[in-house]
Design a protein around this motif. Structure first.
Motif, mmCIF file in Angstrom:
data_model
loop_
_atom_site.group_PDB
_atom_site.id
_atom_site.type_symbol
_atom_site.label_atom_id
_atom_site.label_comp_id
_atom_site.label_asym_id
_atom_site.label_seq_id
_atom_site.Cartn_x
_atom_site.Cartn_y
_atom_site.Cartn_z
ATOM 1 N N VAL A 194 -13.198 -55.775 13.326
ATOM 2 C CA VAL A 194 -12.771 -56.254 12.013
ATOM 3 C C VAL A 194 -13.478 -55.457 10.939
ATOM 4 C CG1 VAL A 194 -12.764 -58.212 10.426
ATOM 5 C CG2 VAL A 194 -12.252 -58.562 12.851
ATOM 6 N N ARG A 195 -12.676 -54.911 10.017
ATOM 7 C CA ARG A 195 -13.246 -54.204 8.878
ATOM 8 C C ARG A 195 -13.027 -55.055 7.637
ATOM 9 N NH1 ARG A 195 -13.065 -47.940 7.153
ATOM 10 N NH2 ARG A 195 -13.797 -48.178 5.019
ATOM 11 N N TYR A 196 -14.150 -55.575 7.087
ATOM 12 C CA TYR A 196 -14.089 -56.446 5.929
ATOM 13 C C TYR A 196 -13.758 -55.655 4.665
ATOM 14 C CZ TYR A 196 -16.384 -59.846 8.986
ATOM 15 O OH TYR A 196 -16.685 -60.684 10.032
ATOM 16 N N ALA A 197 -13.443 -56.385 3.613
ATOM 17 C CA ALA A 197 -13.050 -55.744 2.359
ATOM 18 C C ALA A 197 -14.155 -54.869 1.786
ATOM 19 C CB ALA A 197 -12.640 -56.802 1.342
ATOM 20 N N ASP A 198 -15.430 -55.188 2.101
ATOM 21 C CA ASP A 198 -16.541 -54.381 1.574
ATOM 22 C C ASP A 198 -16.855 -53.171 2.451
ATOM 23 O OD1 ASP A 198 -17.767 -55.513 3.750
ATOM 24 O OD2 ASP A 198 -19.389 -56.480 2.636
#
Length: 312
Positions: A194-198
């Protein structure tokens, strides 16, 4: 006709094994004191909030209590286990006595987690057949801190599989989700990257529910998610480069990682030892170590994910 076999509960699954019994006990002991119960839980929040906001001032760059339904739920659960009836009076004494009588007569209180209204992940409790959310203000801070209603009206549902988890992560966290073709040895247990928005990238999900969801189904949910097209090479290369000094055995390309991950799922499904508590504990420890490495990755602008179709 024999009754259908009741499936064992997964950890934190939003379900009771005997709804009929729990509904009867809820009506007998808890429904007559719903007002007192709500005020009691609000009082607990009032005493816990200063401590929690000091310990967890922010999460994902958002101020307390936003995003902290787990932290709040765990704190309330701990406080309920520590309370002595003699220290309570008024609404608190009435509510706590009802909870004790409910439990002594077979009532079940469970911490639960799942998909709330198709919008976000949420931690809450089942008090018999009541949905009790002591962290109702963790998405919209102006909402009432406590919500109590019949579970059937809560619209909280169990996470069905990793596609369901990915869909909600994309919506709630504004995240990009990829199949874990980078660390195929761990992928049967944690098949998502998972690549978060940050920009932070993590292997998920380490909750007991999601791990038991796949191990109890002989790793088929992980196999299904990992079967999709190989993860984008630019994402693969960037994360792989950050882990070169981690000591992990990493595949050379996403296609190799996909093949190995699927083979590992099949191997795990054929050997019960891969679902043992000791093995799961070892995997969790290793994933935590890997995720610590992943936090060191520079937080570059979000990478467009064109190769994987929108989940559901």
């Amino acid at each position: 006709m024999k009754n259908a076999e009741v499936k064992p509960l997964l950890p934190n699954e939003p379900r009771q094994l005997d709804w009929e019994k729990q509904s009867h006990l809820t009506s007998q002991f808890l429904r007559p004191v719903l007002g007192e119960l709500e005020r009691f839980l609000l009082a607990l929040r009032a005493t816990l909030d200063p401590q929690l906001s000091a310990e967890f001032p922010t999460k994902a760059s958002k101020p307390y209590p936003l995003g902290q339904c787990l932290e709040i739920s765990l704190a309330v659960k701990k406080r309920l286990e520590e309370i002595s009836p003699g220290e309570l009076q008024g609404d608190g004494a009435v509510a706590f006595n009802a909870i004790q009588q409910f439990s002594l007569n077979g009532g079940v209180i469970r911490q639960i987690w799942g998909d709330l209204r198709g919008q976000y992940f949420q931690n809450a409790f089942l008090f018999g057949d009541l949905y009790v959310d002591v962290s109702n203000d963790t998405v919209v801070a102006t909402k009432p801190k406590v919500e109590i209603l019949p579970f059937a009206q809560s619209n909280l549902s169990a996470i069905k599989d990793f596609y369901h988890f990915a869909q909600l992560a994309q919506l709630y966290w504004k995240a990009e989700v990829f199949p874990n073709h980078l660390m195929p040895e761990l992928a049967p247990y944690v098949p998502l990257l998972v690549r978060y928005a940050d920009g932070e990238i993590q292997m998920l999900d380490l909750s007991k529910y999601m791990i038991m969801l796949t191990t109890s189904a002989e790793f088929q949910p992980s196999y299904d998610f990992l079967s999709q097209a190989a993860m984008p090479k630019d994402v693969f290369d960037r994360v792989r480069n950050s882990l070169l000094d981690s000591g992990l055995l990493l595949p050379k390309c996403p296609e190799d990682g996909r093949k190995i991950a699927l083979t590992n799922c099949q191997r795990c499904s054929e050997d019960d030892t891969y679902g043992s508590y000791d093995q799961i504990a070892l995997v969790i420890e290793r994933v935590l170590q890997v995720n610590a490495y992943l936090r060191l990755i520079d937080r570059a602008p979000s990478i467009s994910h064109q190769e994987t179709a929108e989940m559901h």
